[in-house]
Design a protein around this motif. Structure first.
Motif, mmCIF file in Angstrom:
data_model
loop_
_atom_site.group_PDB
_atom_site.id
_atom_site.type_symbol
_atom_site.label_atom_id
_atom_site.label_comp_id
_atom_site.label_asym_id
_atom_site.label_seq_id
_atom_site.Cartn_x
_atom_site.Cartn_y
_atom_site.Cartn_z
ATOM 1 N N THR A 137 0.838 -1.195 0.000
ATOM 2 C CA THR A 137 0.000 0.000 0.000
ATOM 3 C C THR A 137 0.874 1.245 0.000
ATOM 4 O O THR A 137 2.089 1.171 0.148
ATOM 5 C CB THR A 137 -0.990 0.023 1.177
ATOM 6 O OG1 THR A 137 -1.993 1.016 0.899
ATOM 7 C CG2 THR A 137 -0.315 0.404 2.493
ATOM 8 N N ARG A 151 -6.895 7.910 -1.138
ATOM 9 C CA ARG A 151 -7.898 7.878 -2.218
ATOM 10 C C ARG A 151 -9.092 7.033 -1.802
ATOM 11 O O ARG A 151 -10.233 7.350 -2.101
ATOM 12 C CB ARG A 151 -7.282 7.338 -3.515
ATOM 13 C CG ARG A 151 -6.513 8.404 -4.274
ATOM 14 C CD ARG A 151 -6.156 7.962 -5.681
ATOM 15 N NE ARG A 151 -5.156 6.911 -5.686
ATOM 16 C CZ ARG A 151 -3.839 7.131 -5.580
ATOM 17 N NH1 ARG A 151 -3.383 8.368 -5.463
ATOM 18 N NH2 ARG A 151 -2.991 6.132 -5.592
ATOM 19 N N ARG A 152 -8.804 5.941 -1.065
ATOM 20 C CA ARG A 152 -9.885 5.088 -0.587
ATOM 21 C C ARG A 152 -10.749 5.831 0.434
ATOM 22 O O ARG A 152 -11.977 5.768 0.382
ATOM 23 C CB ARG A 152 -9.290 3.821 0.023
ATOM 24 C CG ARG A 152 -10.316 2.791 0.351
ATOM 25 C CD ARG A 152 -9.700 1.496 0.836
ATOM 26 N NE ARG A 152 -10.567 0.882 1.821
ATOM 27 C CZ ARG A 152 -11.695 0.265 1.515
ATOM 28 N NH1 ARG A 152 -12.069 0.160 0.260
ATOM 29 N NH2 ARG A 152 -12.458 -0.246 2.460
ATOM 30 N N GLU A 153 -10.109 6.547 1.348
ATOM 31 C CA GLU A 153 -10.855 7.349 2.332
ATOM 32 C C GLU A 153 -11.748 8.368 1.629
ATOM 33 O O GLU A 153 -12.898 8.578 2.003
ATOM 34 C CB GLU A 153 -9.893 8.104 3.262
ATOM 35 C CG GLU A 153 -9.054 7.230 4.167
ATOM 36 C CD GLU A 153 -9.854 6.673 5.346
ATOM 37 O OE1 GLU A 153 -10.722 7.386 5.869
ATOM 38 O OE2 GLU A 153 -9.603 5.515 5.729
ATOM 39 N N ASP A 165 -12.927 8.170 -1.477
ATOM 40 C CA ASP A 165 -14.019 7.493 -2.171
ATOM 41 C C ASP A 165 -15.092 7.014 -1.213
ATOM 42 O O ASP A 165 -16.267 6.942 -1.564
ATOM 43 C CB ASP A 165 -13.478 6.321 -2.992
ATOM 44 C CG ASP A 165 -12.590 6.815 -4.130
ATOM 45 O OD1 ASP A 165 -12.632 8.033 -4.427
ATOM 46 O OD2 ASP A 165 -11.859 5.999 -4.712
#
Ligand SMILES: [Zn+2]
Length: 199
Positions: free
Chosen positions: A11, A18-20, A22
């Motif tokens: 990671t 970016r996940r947070e 999204d």
């Protein structure tokens, strides 16, 4: 490539953020602007995110890409790994020239779905740019503007460069030439990982 080849989770702070974003979390919204403009997210936030990720996914080996980038991050990673009773086997320093960085930034495409990255020069697209793994759309990343390049280079010189001396002391540092193509770099990284993997 490392996950596919060795089954080790990889990671980066960027991927976590970016996940947070999204997922629409408070933290994701708070850091979205920094991500977009290429600004820097504070050490404190990055360290907390990495620590959470490690607790969830770091049980059987892990690789961080683009972390640590500052001395404070490196020191925190040391204490995290002591807490988890795991040692850092390897620190790989990819040496790239400013010219290489510039070329890669201007040609980089990323899958919006799975995060796969490629370059517009190495990818051949029939009609539209789609990801070879999940058919997601390949897009130019927002933070890839040349405008942020100077800031990044400056940050690198003042904050990241000193990590060389830090990791040299614990003799896990390997410097490799990152100006070559992806396959050459990957095979050298693979050899380093294989040497560290218990047979
Ligand atoms: Zn994809």
């Amino acid at each position: 490539m490392i996950t596919r080849h060795f089954g080790i989770p990889v990671t980066s702070p960027g991927a976590i953020l970016r996940r947070e974003r999204d997922l629409g979390t408070a933290l994701g919204q708070e850091t979205a602007e920094a991500l977009r403009s290429g600004g820097l997210v504070s050490d404190k936030i990055i360290i907390e995110l990495i620590e959470d990720w490690l607790r969830l996914h770091g049980g059987h080996g892990f690789v961080f890409d683009g972390f640590p980038r500052t001395l404070l991050q490196a020191e925190s990673l040391m204490s995290m790994s002591t807490k988890l009773r795991t040692a850092l086997d390897l620190v790989i320093w990819l040496e790239v020239s400013e010219e290489t960085v510039r070329d890669r930034i201007t040609g980089r495409l990323q899958c919006g779905e799975c995060g796969f990255t490629t370059s517009s020069s190495s990818a051949q697209f029939a009609n539209r740019p789609v990801c070879p793994y999940c058919d997601g759309r390949l897009e130019r990343r927002n933070d890839d503007d040349l405008g942020v390049l100077q800031t990044r280079l400056q940050e690198f010189r003042t904050k990241t460069e000193p990590l060389g001396a830090f990791y040299k002391k614990v003799s896990v540092l390997h410097r490799i030439d990152g100006n070559r193509d992806r396959d050459a770099v990957f095979s050298e990284i693979s050899r380093l990982i294989e040497d560290k993997t218990p047979k």
